[in-house]
Design an enzyme around this catalytic site. Structure first.
Site, short mmCIF file in Angstrom:
data_model
loop_
_atom_site.label_atom_id
_atom_site.label_comp_id
_atom_site.label_asym_id
_atom_site.label_seq_id
_atom_site.Cartn_x
_atom_site.Cartn_y
_atom_site.Cartn_z
N MET A 13 44.23 -26.59 0.25
CA MET A 13 44.54 -28.01 0.14
C MET A 13 43.83 -28.77 1.27
SD MET A 13 48.35 -28.23 -1.43
CE MET A 13 49.27 -27.95 0.06
N ALA A 27 42.31 -29.72 5.14
CA ALA A 27 42.78 -29.72 6.54
C ALA A 27 42.52 -28.34 7.14
CB ALA A 27 44.25 -30.13 6.63
N LEU A 28 41.30 -27.89 7.02
CA LEU A 28 40.97 -26.51 7.38
C LEU A 28 41.19 -26.22 8.86
CD1 LEU A 28 37.68 -25.58 5.46
CD2 LEU A 28 40.03 -25.73 4.63
N GLY A 81 42.83 -20.37 10.24
CA GLY A 81 43.43 -19.52 9.21
C GLY A 81 42.62 -19.58 7.92
N HIS A 82 42.21 -20.79 7.53
CA HIS A 82 41.39 -20.93 6.31
C HIS A 82 40.04 -20.24 6.50
CE1 HIS A 82 44.01 -24.64 5.95
NE2 HIS A 82 44.21 -24.05 4.79
N GLY A 90 46.22 -16.35 1.76
CA GLY A 90 46.75 -15.91 3.06
C GLY A 90 48.14 -15.29 2.92
N LYS A 99 50.28 -15.64 5.09
CA LYS A 99 51.20 -16.62 5.67
C LYS A 99 52.16 -17.14 4.58
CE LYS A 99 52.33 -20.48 8.07
NZ LYS A 99 52.79 -21.31 6.97
N VAL A 150 46.75 -15.79 10.63
CA VAL A 150 46.10 -16.04 11.93
C VAL A 150 47.10 -16.83 12.78
CG1 VAL A 150 44.14 -17.13 13.09
CG2 VAL A 150 43.84 -16.08 10.84
N ARG A 198 50.47 -27.97 8.65
CA ARG A 198 51.66 -28.79 8.95
C ARG A 198 52.04 -28.74 10.43
NH1 ARG A 198 53.30 -27.09 3.37
NH2 ARG A 198 53.51 -29.02 2.20
O1 PAF Z 1 48.17 -22.34 -0.21
C1 PAF Z 1 47.72 -23.45 -0.57
O2 PAF Z 1 47.01 -24.12 0.17
C2 PAF Z 1 48.06 -23.97 -1.96
O3 PAF Z 1 49.35 -23.63 -2.33
C3 PAF Z 1 47.03 -23.54 -3.04
C4 PAF Z 1 47.03 -22.03 -3.22
C5 PAF Z 1 45.65 -24.01 -2.65
C6 PAF Z 1 47.40 -24.15 -4.38
O4 PAF Z 1 47.42 -25.53 -4.31
#
Ligand code: PAF
Length: 273
Positions: free
Chosen positions: A24, A26-27, A30-31, A142, A144, A171, A182
């Site tokens: 979603m 806001a990297l 962890g991403h 993840g 998480k 991470v 968040r």
């Molecule tokens: O984990 C997330 O960021 C979201 O739940 C996902 C998997 C991208 C689905 O919107």
């Protein structure tokens, strides 16, 4: 979406394998670790960025959820990713859209679903769409969001998607707080307290490993977390695959999962043992 499909078809014709990292935006690091994991499994990496309204309940933080597309694209490119897919809401949910997946199994385990009843229907539906749109060889999620990982794994198995689902470890900040988009909501005071959720999970795992009964270890952990200032939604011991409740160590691999609020910020975390 036609552009996405055309590019992916080109790559497939060239014999490339494709890895999808659904996010979603806001990297954070962890991403990026999910991107790194994807690179171990596939030659070309696609990042999807879509803040999915269907997985937020009214009153949750859909409007406030951090959005930083330009910075995300730069971070992904720096990490060696290949293609960003950031659809508009109308591309994903065009007028007349009327389908939602109803998930059982891990989606009905009585964890996140107890507090966010429509959440996994929204997650499963968007993930199904993203998998259909990009048909990746592998998609990375993840640990998480451990229940989400199990929900997606179940969906892919039940609905015969050809994509392989792989998990990647959480991470953490040096003090143990799990990275999350968040975390920016935490005040300085809350940020100082936040790592105690992970500390309680670890302590609980250690107690159980050393022979304390699961019930006693959970009771201690719940009290510790409350004393630190959290309002706990759940702090549970579950079977690591099915997420069914466990009362003894003999019931197989165990995962401890917790969700708790610090002020207005809801943190979730989990550990294996
Ligand atoms: O984990 C997330 O960021 C979201 O739940 C996902 C998997 C991208 C689905 O919107």
């Amino acid at each position: 979406m036609a552009g996405l499909r055309a590019r992916l078809a080109e790559w497939r014709r060239a014999g490339e394998t494709i890895g999808l990292v659904p996010t979603m935006g806001a990297l954070h690091a962890g991403h990026i670790s999910l991107v790194d994991e994807a690179k171990k499994h596939a030659g070309k990496i696609v990042l999807s960025i879509f803040v999915n309204p269907a997985q937020f309940a009214p009153g949750e933080d859909f409007g406030a959820y951090p959005r930083s597309l330009e910075a995300d694209v730069a971070k992904f490119a720096f990490a060696g990713g290949d293609l960003v897919f950031a659809p508009a809401t109308a591309q994903i949910y065009p007028p007349g859209f009327a389908t939602t997946l109803a998930m059982g199994g891990p989606a009905a385990a009585g964890l996140e679903d107890r507090f966010r009843p429509a959440h996994f229907a929204g997650v499963a539906t968007i993930v199904a769409k993203l998998l259909n749109q990009s048909r990746p060889d592998v998609a990375i999620f993840g640990e998480k969001d451990y229940q989400q990982l199990k929900v997606v794994t179940q969906m892919v198995r039940d609905l015969d998607f050809e994509t392989r689902i792989a998990g990647a470890p959480t991470v953490r900040e040096p003090d143990g707080l799990a990275l999350s988009s968040r975390n920016v909501y935490l005040s300085a005071k809350e940020r100082a307290v936040a790592p105690s959720l992970y500390a309680a999970l670890r302590r609980c795992a250690r107690d159980i490993s050393e022979g304390v009964t699961i019930q006693t270890a959970l009771d201690t952990a719940r009290k510790t977390v409350a004393a630190a200032g959290f309002v706990t939604d759940y702090f549970e011991a579950r079977h690591a695959e099915t997420l069914a409740p466990v009362i003894s160590r003999d019931e197989g691999q165990i995962r401890l999962l917790a969700a708790a609020k610090l002020g207005k910020t809801r943190l979730i975390d989990n550990v294996g043992l």
